[in-house]
Structures are given as structure tokens and as C-alpha cells.
Enzyme design. Structure first.
Site, PDB file in Angstrom:
ATOM      1  N   TYR A  91       7.607   2.101  -7.799  1.00 33.74           N
ATOM      2  CA  TYR A  91       6.961   0.790  -7.949  1.00 33.74           C
ATOM      3  C   TYR A  91       6.546   0.526  -9.394  1.00 33.74           C
ATOM      4  O   TYR A  91       6.665  -0.596  -9.878  1.00 33.74           O
ATOM      5  CB  TYR A  91       5.755   0.681  -7.011  1.00 33.74           C
ATOM      6  N   GLU A 115       0.859  -1.182   0.000  1.00 30.09           N
ATOM      7  CA  GLU A 115       0.000   0.000   0.000  1.00 30.09           C
ATOM      8  C   GLU A 115       0.891   1.225   0.000  1.00 30.09           C
ATOM      9  O   GLU A 115       1.890   1.257   0.714  1.00 30.09           O
ATOM     10  CB  GLU A 115      -0.870   0.079   1.265  1.00 30.09           C
TER      11      GLU A 115
HETATM   12  C1  LIG Z   1      10.695   5.372  -2.625  1.00 28.22           C
HETATM   13  C2  LIG Z   1      12.187   5.402  -2.268  1.00 28.22           C
HETATM   14  C3  LIG Z   1      12.509   4.241  -1.350  1.00 28.22           C
HETATM   15  C4  LIG Z   1      13.005   5.267  -3.571  1.00 28.22           C
HETATM   16  O1  LIG Z   1      14.383   5.140  -3.236  1.00 28.22           O
HETATM   17  P1  LIG Z   1      15.567   5.734  -4.133  1.00 28.22           P
HETATM   18  O2  LIG Z   1      16.835   5.185  -3.607  1.00 28.22           O
HETATM   19  O3  LIG Z   1      15.453   7.198  -4.223  1.00 28.22           O
HETATM   20  O4  LIG Z   1      15.219   5.079  -5.555  1.00 28.22           O
HETATM   21  P2  LIG Z   1      16.201   4.868  -6.816  1.00 28.22           P
HETATM   22  O5  LIG Z   1      17.226   5.956  -6.867  1.00 28.22           O
HETATM   23  O6  LIG Z   1      16.741   3.480  -6.780  1.00 28.22           O
HETATM   24  O7  LIG Z   1      15.190   5.049  -8.028  1.00 28.22           O
HETATM   25  C5  LIG Z   1      14.646   3.975  -8.764  1.00 28.22           C
HETATM   26  C6  LIG Z   1      13.493   4.508  -9.609  1.00 28.22           C
HETATM   27  O8  LIG Z   1      12.444   4.989  -8.774  1.00 28.22           O
HETATM   28  C7  LIG Z   1      11.819   6.137  -9.384  1.00 28.22           C
HETATM   29  N1  LIG Z   1      11.985   7.317  -8.517  1.00 28.22           N
HETATM   30  C8  LIG Z   1      12.720   7.363  -7.376  1.00 28.22           C
HETATM   31  N2  LIG Z   1      12.618   8.583  -6.817  1.00 28.22           N
HETATM   32  C9  LIG Z   1      11.829   9.314  -7.607  1.00 28.22           C
HETATM   33  C10 LIG Z   1      11.365  10.667  -7.559  1.00 28.22           C
HETATM   34  N3  LIG Z   1      11.700  11.505  -6.561  1.00 28.22           N
HETATM   35  N4  LIG Z   1      10.534  11.089  -8.549  1.00 28.22           N
HETATM   36  C11 LIG Z   1      10.179  10.263  -9.540  1.00 28.22           C
HETATM   37  N5  LIG Z   1      10.592   8.970  -9.652  1.00 28.22           N
HETATM   38  C12 LIG Z   1      11.413   8.504  -8.698  1.00 28.22           C
HETATM   39  C13 LIG Z   1      12.493   6.325 -10.705  1.00 28.22           C
HETATM   40  O9  LIG Z   1      11.760   5.598 -11.669  1.00 28.22           O
HETATM   41  C14 LIG Z   1      13.851   5.670 -10.484  1.00 28.22           C
HETATM   42  O10 LIG Z   1      14.418   5.192 -11.651  1.00 28.22           O
HETATM   43  P3  LIG Z   1      15.410   6.146 -12.528  1.00 28.22           P
HETATM   44  O11 LIG Z   1      16.491   6.564 -11.608  1.00 28.22           O
HETATM   45  O12 LIG Z   1      15.872   5.254 -13.626  1.00 28.22           O
HETATM   46  O13 LIG Z   1      14.568   7.283 -12.972  1.00 28.22           O
HETATM   47  C15 LIG Z   1      12.584   6.759  -1.604  1.00 28.22           C
HETATM   48  O14 LIG Z   1      12.055   7.813  -2.369  1.00 28.22           O
HETATM   49  C16 LIG Z   1      12.108   6.933  -0.164  1.00 28.22           C
HETATM   50  O15 LIG Z   1      12.761   6.495   0.796  1.00 28.22           O
HETATM   51  N6  LIG Z   1      10.970   7.628   0.054  1.00 28.22           N
HETATM   52  C17 LIG Z   1      10.474   7.927   1.391  1.00 28.22           C
HETATM   53  C18 LIG Z   1       9.867   6.702   2.053  1.00 28.22           C
HETATM   54  C19 LIG Z   1       8.693   6.156   1.247  1.00 28.22           C
HETATM   55  O16 LIG Z   1       7.820   6.900   0.833  1.00 28.22           O
HETATM   56  N7  LIG Z   1       8.681   4.832   1.055  1.00 28.22           N
HETATM   57  C20 LIG Z   1       7.657   4.141   0.315  1.00 28.22           C
HETATM   58  C21 LIG Z   1       6.543   3.791   1.219  1.00 28.22           C
HETATM   59  S1  LIG Z   1       5.295   2.825   0.373  1.00 28.22           S
END
Ligand SMILES: CC(C)(COP(=O)(O)OP(=O)(O)OC[C@H]1O[C@@H](n2cnc3c(N)ncnc32)[C@H](O)[C@@H]1OP(=O)(O)O)[C@@H](O)C(=O)NCCC(=O)NCCS
Length: 147
Positions: free
Chosen positions: A117, A105
Site C-alpha cells: 500500500y 484496514e
Molecule cells: C498484499 C498482496 C496482495 C500483494 O500482492 P503481490 O502480487 O505479491 O504484489 P506485487 O508483486 O504486485 O508487488 C507490488 C509491490 O508490493 C510490495 N510488496 C509485495 N509483496 C511484498 C513483500 N513480501 N515484502 C515487501 N514488499 C512487498 C512491493 O513494494 C512491490 O513492489 P516491487 O515489486 O516493485 O518491490 C499479497 O502479498 C497477498 O495476497 N497477501 C496475503 C493477503 C493479504 O494480506 N492481503 C492484504 C489484506 S489488507
């Protein structure tokens, strides 16, 4: 910088709790993470840099489904591929354990996470109204097939 990805151990709990505190509004307690290290359904991956936990992700295996509990990366390390490596490890682990799908979720207004995702072949399959409070719906996402 060397970042390693591995299964969470009991000694990682304070670091995982710190990442939770930094990344979420609705936080889990340190005791909840402690309990996760003893829960046979739980599977957690941590990302560690220079002895510091900088991200983690976990799921509960329910028969042949993997239910993501939390995934988070410290802000200063985001958008550098850490989250991707964590979910890769989670998908591989779930597949190795016999799971055929993964679900979660996510808050409807959490666009970075939704994009994250979608990039990982999850699709929107439902909505839970007001799941996170008034006006804050949860989007239910599923990935069918983990190969
Ligand atoms: C979601 C989260 C874990 C992603 O981690 P991350 O290390 O930044 O992700 P990555 O660098 O490996 O990115 C992988 C892909 O995710 C997507 N993505 C990640 N951050 C993004 C952003 N700010 N905006 C748009 N797309 C994004 C992109 O598709 C990216 O691929 P790309 O680099 O080829 O464009 C991070 O944003 C986070 O910790 N968020 C806060 C906690 C949270 O909301 N968790 C999810 C709860 S359900």
C-alpha cells in the site's frame, strides 16, 4: 502465462472464495462473495490464469470514497506484479466512478501488505486497537487523490 484482469462475475465466486481460503485467517463465506456480486456498492477485480482465479481485490464505493474489502493473490503468484495490476484496475475503476480517495484496514504485522500500500501512495492515518483480536491492531491507511 497469460493473466487477464477483469470485473468479477457471479461464476467467479467459487474461485474467489478459494483464494480467500488460501490467503486469509479470518475468512469470508462463499455466500458473502455471492452477495457481493449483487451489492450495488461493490466493485471487484479478478485475475485469471488458464481459467483459474489466482487473485482478486474489491472495494465498496461509499459516496466518493472507495473502501477496500479484500485483496489477495495466491502465494505461488505473489511478488510477480499480479497484486499491482489488481490495485491499478481498482484505482482506475474507483476514479472512473467518481471516487476521490481509497481507504483500508490492514493488520499492523502484515508488512508485505503495508509495503504494497505504501508503494501505491497510501499513508498511515490511524490505528484501531485490537481490531483483529487481542494485541492485533489495524492500521488505517488512506490514499487521497486517485489520478
Ligand atoms: C498484499 C498482496 C496482495 C500483494 O500482492 P503481490 O502480487 O505479491 O504484489 P506485487 O508483486 O504486485 O508487488 C507490488 C509491490 O508490493 C510490495 N510488496 C509485495 N509483496 C511484498 C513483500 N513480501 N515484502 C515487501 N514488499 C512487498 C512491493 O513494494 C512491490 O513492489 P516491487 O515489486 O516493485 O518491490 C499479497 O502479498 C497477498 O495476497 N497477501 C496475503 C493477503 C493479504 O494480506 N492481503 C492484504 C489484506 S489488507
Amino acid at each position: 502465462m497469460m493473466i487477464s484482469y477483469r470485473l468479477m462475475q457471479a461464476r467467479d465466486v467459487p474461485g474467489v472464495f478459494k483464494v480467500d481460503q488460501a490467503c486469509f485467517i479470518h475468512n469470508w463465506s462463499q455466500d458473502s462473495y455471492e452477495a457481493e456480486t449483487k451489492n450495488i456498492l461493490s466493485n471487484y477485480i479478478v485475475a485469471e490464469a488458464d481459467g483459474e482465479i489466482i487473485g482478486f481485490g474489491g472495494f465498496w464505493q461509499v459516496i466518493d470514497e472507495a473502501h477496500i474489502t479484500n485483496i489477495a493473490v495466491l502465494k505461488e503468484y505473489r511478488q510477480t506484479g499480479v497484486g499491482q495490476k489488481i490495485i491499478n484496475a481498482m484505482l482506475a475503476l474507483a476514479l472512473a466512478k467518481g471516487c476521490v480517495g481509497m481507504t483500508l484496514e490492514v493488520r499492523g504485522d502484515n508488512q508485505p501488505a503495508i509495503n504494497f500500500y505504501l508503494k501505491n501512495k497510501f499513508t498511515r492515518q490511524g490505528r484501531r486497537k485490537d481490531y483483529y483480536g487481542a494485541g492485533l491492531d489495524a492500521i488505517i491507511m488512506w490514499r487521497y487523490g486517485l489520478e
